[in-house]
Design a protein around this motif. Sequence first.
Motif, PDB file in Angstrom:
ATOM      1  N   TYR A 577      -1.410   5.123   8.898  1.00 29.24           N
ATOM      2  CA  TYR A 577      -1.453   3.785   9.490  1.00 29.24           C
ATOM      3  C   TYR A 577      -2.904   3.326   9.567  1.00 29.24           C
ATOM      4  O   TYR A 577      -3.732   3.959  10.223  1.00 29.24           O
ATOM      5  CB  TYR A 577      -0.810   3.816  10.880  1.00 29.24           C
ATOM      6  CG  TYR A 577      -1.031   2.581  11.713  1.00 29.24           C
ATOM      7  CD1 TYR A 577      -0.842   1.305  11.181  1.00 29.24           C
ATOM      8  CD2 TYR A 577      -1.429   2.675  13.048  1.00 29.24           C
ATOM      9  CE1 TYR A 577      -1.053   0.167  11.944  1.00 29.24           C
ATOM     10  CE2 TYR A 577      -1.624   1.543  13.823  1.00 29.24           C
ATOM     11  CZ  TYR A 577      -1.443   0.300  13.265  1.00 29.24           C
ATOM     12  OH  TYR A 577      -1.656  -0.830  14.021  1.00 29.24           O
ATOM     13  N   LYS A 578      -3.222   2.226   8.892  1.00 35.23           N
ATOM     14  CA  LYS A 578      -4.610   1.775   8.757  1.00 35.23           C
ATOM     15  C   LYS A 578      -4.997   0.701   9.757  1.00 35.23           C
ATOM     16  O   LYS A 578      -6.160   0.314   9.822  1.00 35.23           O
ATOM     17  CB  LYS A 578      -4.844   1.236   7.337  1.00 35.23           C
ATOM     18  CG  LYS A 578      -4.440   2.193   6.223  1.00 35.23           C
ATOM     19  CD  LYS A 578      -5.183   3.508   6.288  1.00 35.23           C
ATOM     20  CE  LYS A 578      -6.637   3.363   5.959  1.00 35.23           C
ATOM     21  NZ  LYS A 578      -7.322   4.668   5.929  1.00 35.23           N
ATOM     22  N   GLY A 579      -4.045   0.170  10.527  1.00 35.65           N
ATOM     23  CA  GLY A 579      -4.392  -0.816  11.541  1.00 35.65           C
ATOM     24  C   GLY A 579      -3.692  -2.146  11.353  1.00 35.65           C
ATOM     25  O   GLY A 579      -2.869  -2.330  10.455  1.00 35.65           O
ATOM     26  N   ARG A 580      -4.061  -3.099  12.200  1.00 35.98           N
ATOM     27  CA  ARG A 580      -3.429  -4.406  12.218  1.00 35.98           C
ATOM     28  C   ARG A 580      -4.185  -5.376  11.325  1.00 35.98           C
ATOM     29  O   ARG A 580      -5.410  -5.345  11.258  1.00 35.98           O
ATOM     30  CB  ARG A 580      -3.375  -4.948  13.647  1.00 35.98           C
ATOM     31  CG  ARG A 580      -2.681  -3.989  14.591  1.00 35.98           C
ATOM     32  CD  ARG A 580      -2.642  -4.526  15.995  1.00 35.98           C
ATOM     33  NE  ARG A 580      -2.067  -3.516  16.895  1.00 35.98           N
ATOM     34  CZ  ARG A 580      -1.409  -3.791  18.001  1.00 35.98           C
ATOM     35  NH1 ARG A 580      -1.231  -5.049  18.370  1.00 35.98           N
ATOM     36  NH2 ARG A 580      -0.932  -2.828  18.745  1.00 35.98           N
ATOM     37  N   ARG A 581      -3.422  -6.247  10.686  1.00 32.69           N
ATOM     38  CA  ARG A 581      -4.009  -7.205   9.767  1.00 32.69           C
ATOM     39  C   ARG A 581      -3.531  -8.609  10.121  1.00 32.69           C
ATOM     40  O   ARG A 581      -2.448  -8.800  10.684  1.00 32.69           O
ATOM     41  CB  ARG A 581      -3.618  -6.873   8.314  1.00 32.69           C
ATOM     42  CG  ARG A 581      -3.955  -5.434   7.893  1.00 32.69           C
ATOM     43  CD  ARG A 581      -5.451  -5.218   7.830  1.00 32.69           C
ATOM     44  NE  ARG A 581      -5.810  -3.866   7.402  1.00 32.69           N
ATOM     45  CZ  ARG A 581      -6.270  -2.935   8.208  1.00 32.69           C
ATOM     46  NH1 ARG A 581      -6.403  -3.189   9.506  1.00 32.69           N
ATOM     47  NH2 ARG A 581      -6.598  -1.750   7.742  1.00 32.69           N
ATOM     48  N   ASN A 589      -5.333 -11.742   0.448  1.00 37.27           N
ATOM     49  CA  ASN A 589      -4.858 -10.501   1.063  1.00 37.27           C
ATOM     50  C   ASN A 589      -4.932 -10.624   2.581  1.00 37.27           C
ATOM     51  O   ASN A 589      -5.500 -11.578   3.124  1.00 37.27           O
ATOM     52  CB  ASN A 589      -5.711  -9.321   0.600  1.00 37.27           C
ATOM     53  CG  ASN A 589      -7.152  -9.451   1.069  1.00 37.27           C
ATOM     54  OD1 ASN A 589      -7.719 -10.532   1.019  1.00 37.27           O
ATOM     55  ND2 ASN A 589      -7.746  -8.365   1.540  1.00 37.27           N
ATOM     56  N   TYR A 590      -4.331  -9.654   3.277  1.00 41.33           N
ATOM     57  CA  TYR A 590      -4.426  -9.613   4.725  1.00 41.33           C
ATOM     58  C   TYR A 590      -5.785  -9.032   5.115  1.00 41.33           C
ATOM     59  O   TYR A 590      -6.351  -8.198   4.415  1.00 41.33           O
ATOM     60  CB  TYR A 590      -3.294  -8.771   5.320  1.00 41.33           C
ATOM     61  CG  TYR A 590      -1.922  -9.264   4.954  1.00 41.33           C
ATOM     62  CD1 TYR A 590      -1.544 -10.570   5.216  1.00 41.33           C
ATOM     63  CD2 TYR A 590      -0.990  -8.423   4.333  1.00 41.33           C
ATOM     64  CE1 TYR A 590      -0.279 -11.033   4.881  1.00 41.33           C
ATOM     65  CE2 TYR A 590       0.263  -8.872   3.986  1.00 41.33           C
ATOM     66  CZ  TYR A 590       0.622 -10.174   4.259  1.00 41.33           C
ATOM     67  OH  TYR A 590       1.864 -10.625   3.912  1.00 41.33           O
ATOM     68  N   VAL A 591      -6.287  -9.443   6.276  1.00 41.51           N
ATOM     69  CA  VAL A 591      -7.634  -9.073   6.710  1.00 41.51           C
ATOM     70  C   VAL A 591      -7.561  -8.255   7.990  1.00 41.51           C
ATOM     71  O   VAL A 591      -6.808  -8.605   8.919  1.00 41.51           O
ATOM     72  CB  VAL A 591      -8.502 -10.332   6.920  1.00 41.51           C
ATOM     73  CG1 VAL A 591      -9.874  -9.963   7.475  1.00 41.51           C
ATOM     74  CG2 VAL A 591      -8.651 -11.099   5.611  1.00 41.51           C
ATOM     75  N   ASP A 592      -8.345  -7.206   8.049  1.00 40.06           N
ATOM     76  CA  ASP A 592      -8.441  -6.366   9.238  1.00 40.06           C
ATOM     77  C   ASP A 592      -8.878  -7.228  10.421  1.00 40.06           C
ATOM     78  O   ASP A 592      -9.899  -7.907  10.377  1.00 40.06           O
ATOM     79  CB  ASP A 592      -9.467  -5.261   8.977  1.00 40.06           C
ATOM     80  CG  ASP A 592      -9.566  -4.263  10.127  1.00 40.06           C
ATOM     81  OD1 ASP A 592      -9.019  -4.542  11.208  1.00 40.06           O
ATOM     82  OD2 ASP A 592     -10.197  -3.209   9.936  1.00 40.06           O
TER      83      ASP A 592
END
Length: 854
Positions: A577-581, A589-592
Amino acid sequence: MINTFIGNLGHFLTVFAFITSLVATFAYFKATNANELKKNEWLKNGRWAFSLHTLSIVGVFATLFAIVSGNYFEYHYAWSHSSIHLPWYYMLSAMWEGQEGSFLIWMVWNALLGMVLIFTNKSWEGPLMAVFALVQAYLASMILGTVIGNMQIGMSPFALMRDAMDAPIFQSNPDFIPEDGSGLNPLLQSYWMVIHPPILFLGFATTLIPFAYAVAALWTKRYRDWVRPALPWTLFSAAILGLGILLGAYWAYETLNFGGYWNWDPVENASYVPWLVLVAAIHTMIVFKKNHTALKSSLGLCIAGFVLIVYSTFLTRSGILGNASVHSFTDLGLSGQLLIYLAAFTLGGFGIFLYRWKDLPVEQDEPSVYSREFWIFIGATTLCLMGFQVIIPTSIPVWNAIVEAFGGISNVALPTDQVAFYSKFQLWFAVAIALLSGTGQFFYWKKMDSKKLWDALTVPFLITLVSSGAIILLYPVAQLSYIALLTAAVYCLSANGTILFNLIRKSPKLSGGAVTHIGMALMLIGILFSAGYSNVVSLNQSGMPIFKDAADEKFDQENIVLWINRNRPMENYQLNYKGRRLEVMGMPNYVDHNLLSTTGNERKRVAKTELAYDGKTYFNQGDTVEVHPENIYFEVDYTDQKGEKFTLYPRAQVNPNMGMVISPDIKRGFNRDLYTHVTAFITPDQEAEWSAAKSFEAKMGAQFIVNDFVCRFDSLITLPSVGGMSLGPNDVAVQAKIQIFDSERSYFAEPIFLIKGNQVGKIPEVIEDLGIKLSLANIKPEEGIFVFEAQTTQKDYIVLKALEKPFINVLWIGTLLVMIGFGIATNRRYREFKNLRDRNAINDSKKVTAKTEI
């Protein structure tokens, strides 16, 4: 300033549409009963009235869309369903989210279809369009919003907020206009909701055409002439309604998190049953067209198809389903009108059917068991029984309401496990339909006796034995009902495949039925495996409950916890799990979310660093970007046993007015889908429990440790303002730039130290992923030392559930083939009708010419 003109225009067009529909009804009624001298005059009046009605209905739609898309929040409909932040395509979804808008799109389709019928089949125009115009009058009354005495007729989408709501603000300020609307239901914020409802309502509208033809035939006593023009429209209606239902199923699969595409919800059932009846009508109409049998069945089923659509409208919009369905509308006070609408067309349609019953021609000969008529009739009967089994339990709330209306008490409850309840019956009906679809095709194309039948079925029978036996052994399929369904579907596939092979060589245009039945067989196989053998792969092997004091044992067994940036095995995969985007407008693309600083506006963020994708920079550090804060995407990296890597982004939609919606993300494969969604996470409104603050001293460029993470103090900048607040000449605001290193990536923290008016303040930075809150607590300028405070809480995590859906692509391929088959059949039947119509027109012209010469 309230814009009343646009609402008045919309209301005027609505009233005009209602009046012109009544005028068209009267004109076409007179044309149907008039002699030849006056008929054309009345037809001309009817055409003008219906044309004006169509223009006004399109105008109503355009006006309402202008109100919704133009953010005229003084109007209750725009405020209830729209928002200034909605993209234009979701403005369309907002159009049909409410009852008034859904009735309106239905009327638009009806009006356009009516215009097509006027110009394509003039011999039936009078009675056909009389029915059409009458239905339009009823639908238009649903959005009139006119009060006569103490009775309100319809609910207007052009009502102002001050008229629709009894809020104190409107008493003190009647011209008050909200700054924003309530927004669109998160469930409808999907591109499928832009496509699915209009197609479904087109399907609803098309059911009126076979109904109108059937009533027109009974009215004018043209009992044998109506089927040929009605059949292509019935095929088209079944195709479009079926497509609308299937798009809804695909929307549920992509958007909802119950892990499937069909939940036997009452609203789903309410559209499924009319479709079954329409398909049954198609088969009896084909029989009648061949040898003039099954006339009564064809008339009755065409009437029943439309009546069931009206009944489904009553179910979903009267509020009678209450909490029985997640899809139903609340009652806007229109239940009485809906009941009158239902009673009028039920009694009117079946009333004229029963009135003409004795006059209807009947075929005296009983069909042989080896005749096509017998097998098609058995198939149509089975389809009707399928619908009957679904509609009776679905109507339990209606039964309870009827009993209570007469002073009784009825506590009959809907099935607790509706999927298991309906599936156990529908499965065996599907087995029967598959067997009949396979065998019936041979009777349709050839005259059969017992010997010819066995000869024809030998090859399909052998293919079925070998193929189904191999699948049962390889998979394996063990449950008796599943074995029966698989075998029947494979038989239907092989039998219709044999027919299709012969038709393609001789006459491909006749292949519509075979292609449709092949598609249906593939759908049954896809449903069997994707639903019956769906496999949960996110099994919790730890033996520990996910949450303390949790009572749901199944939840603990079928879900796993993923801590951020920590690998976790899951059956044949490694997960991280790399986090919320977040969605950033202008980024592909989605961004951290950690790369974006918050501002006073929740939809505006500031880039902490350069935002790039695939080697291209889209925003520079310090740029203000626009985000969709209600959508949170959870980035989960997968690595399978072969080392193949892919990323899924399950989503949570947080709407303060409508709650939270969890949507899955799907990895599509050739033979299976991996279906992933989150079942729990730290919500934005969840208050964190922070530890006591710890102090750290650091110079510029120094490193320090916080909660086992290495932090580096990179730089310090002076701010001209803080959060839109201006600073005086003696005020100071500085922002520290701190980089925090995790094992796989870096984070950025930007705490602020503020001195304003001899008061000291600190604005901390929270790194939710790491569970860290950093503050710049003090500055020692003489020593060049900065004092930081750190607090810790639980790190970011998600609870995830993943399922594998085997052979679900077989289902989607089957749906595509069903639509292609309907298209081929519709085209063929329309060409037959068109050729006959043109020949009759030529013959009529010759007769007129001959009379003139005489």
